[in-house]
Design a protein around this motif. Structure first.
Motif, PDB file in Angstrom:
ATOM      1  N   VAL A  19       0.869  -1.177   0.000  1.00  6.69           N
ATOM      2  CA  VAL A  19       0.000   0.000   0.000  1.00  6.69           C
ATOM      3  C   VAL A  19       0.902   1.222   0.000  1.00  6.69           C
ATOM      4  O   VAL A  19       1.851   1.302   0.775  1.00  6.69           O
ATOM      5  CB  VAL A  19      -0.909   0.020   1.247  1.00  6.69           C
ATOM      6  CG1 VAL A  19      -1.761   1.267   1.265  1.00  6.69           C
ATOM      7  CG2 VAL A  19      -1.756  -1.233   1.308  1.00  6.69           C
ATOM      8  N   CYS A  20       0.594   2.185  -0.875  1.00  5.72           N
ATOM      9  CA  CYS A  20       1.434   3.371  -0.982  1.00  5.72           C
ATOM     10  C   CYS A  20       0.552   4.615  -1.122  1.00  5.72           C
ATOM     11  O   CYS A  20      -0.403   4.622  -1.903  1.00  5.72           O
ATOM     12  CB  CYS A  20       2.351   3.231  -2.190  1.00  5.72           C
ATOM     13  SG  CYS A  20       3.691   4.408  -2.202  1.00  5.72           S
ATOM     14  N   TRP A  21       0.860   5.652  -0.343  1.00  6.41           N
ATOM     15  CA  TRP A  21       0.147   6.930  -0.412  1.00  6.41           C
ATOM     16  C   TRP A  21       0.941   7.901  -1.269  1.00  6.41           C
ATOM     17  O   TRP A  21       2.167   7.962  -1.181  1.00  6.41           O
ATOM     18  CB  TRP A  21       0.009   7.535   0.980  1.00  6.41           C
ATOM     19  CG  TRP A  21      -1.004   6.865   1.833  1.00  6.41           C
ATOM     20  CD1 TRP A  21      -0.765   5.874   2.743  1.00  6.41           C
ATOM     21  CD2 TRP A  21      -2.403   7.112   1.861  1.00  6.41           C
ATOM     22  NE1 TRP A  21      -1.939   5.499   3.328  1.00  6.41           N
ATOM     23  CE2 TRP A  21      -2.972   6.246   2.807  1.00  6.41           C
ATOM     24  CE3 TRP A  21      -3.237   7.984   1.171  1.00  6.41           C
ATOM     25  CZ2 TRP A  21      -4.314   6.229   3.091  1.00  6.41           C
ATOM     26  CZ3 TRP A  21      -4.583   7.964   1.449  1.00  6.41           C
ATOM     27  CH2 TRP A  21      -5.112   7.096   2.403  1.00  6.41           C
ATOM     28  N   ILE A  40      -4.245   6.830  -3.043  1.00  4.46           N
ATOM     29  CA  ILE A  40      -3.740   5.578  -2.485  1.00  4.46           C
ATOM     30  C   ILE A  40      -3.671   4.540  -3.612  1.00  4.46           C
ATOM     31  O   ILE A  40      -4.561   4.472  -4.456  1.00  4.46           O
ATOM     32  CB  ILE A  40      -4.626   5.076  -1.327  1.00  4.46           C
ATOM     33  CG1 ILE A  40      -3.986   3.881  -0.643  1.00  4.46           C
ATOM     34  CG2 ILE A  40      -6.032   4.773  -1.789  1.00  4.46           C
ATOM     35  CD1 ILE A  40      -4.661   3.485   0.655  1.00  4.46           C
ATOM     36  N   ILE A  42      -2.898   0.367  -4.208  1.00  3.87           N
ATOM     37  CA  ILE A  42      -2.799  -0.922  -3.508  1.00  3.87           C
ATOM     38  C   ILE A  42      -2.506  -2.011  -4.526  1.00  3.87           C
ATOM     39  O   ILE A  42      -3.204  -2.129  -5.531  1.00  3.87           O
ATOM     40  CB  ILE A  42      -4.110  -1.255  -2.771  1.00  3.87           C
ATOM     41  CG1 ILE A  42      -4.444  -0.138  -1.783  1.00  3.87           C
ATOM     42  CG2 ILE A  42      -4.002  -2.600  -2.060  1.00  3.87           C
ATOM     43  CD1 ILE A  42      -5.838  -0.249  -1.202  1.00  3.87           C
TER      44      ILE A  42
END
Length: 59
Positions: A19-21, A40, A42
């Motif tokens: 998961v990366c913002w 976001i 995923i």
């Protein structure tokens, strides 16, 4: 560039969930059009043999 780097990490068969913002939308091509919009991304797979799946949502 962070998006592509994370995609390569997620592509490894041992990766199950990443998961990366991001502060900006992923689809922005022009720097002039960049407006802050939290996004976001995923990447996930259910097993080592399953297909990598990907979801991107802007908030």
């Amino acid at each position: 560039m962070r998006y592509e780097k994370t995609w390569l990490l997620a592509y490894e068969p041992t990766s199950r969930l990443i998961v990366c913002w991001f502060r900006y939308p992923i689809s922005i091509v022009s720097p002039d059009a960049m407006n802050r919009q939290p996004t976001i991304a995923i990447w996930f797979r259910f097993s080592k043999q399953s297909q990598l799946r990907h979801i991107v949502r802007s908030l």
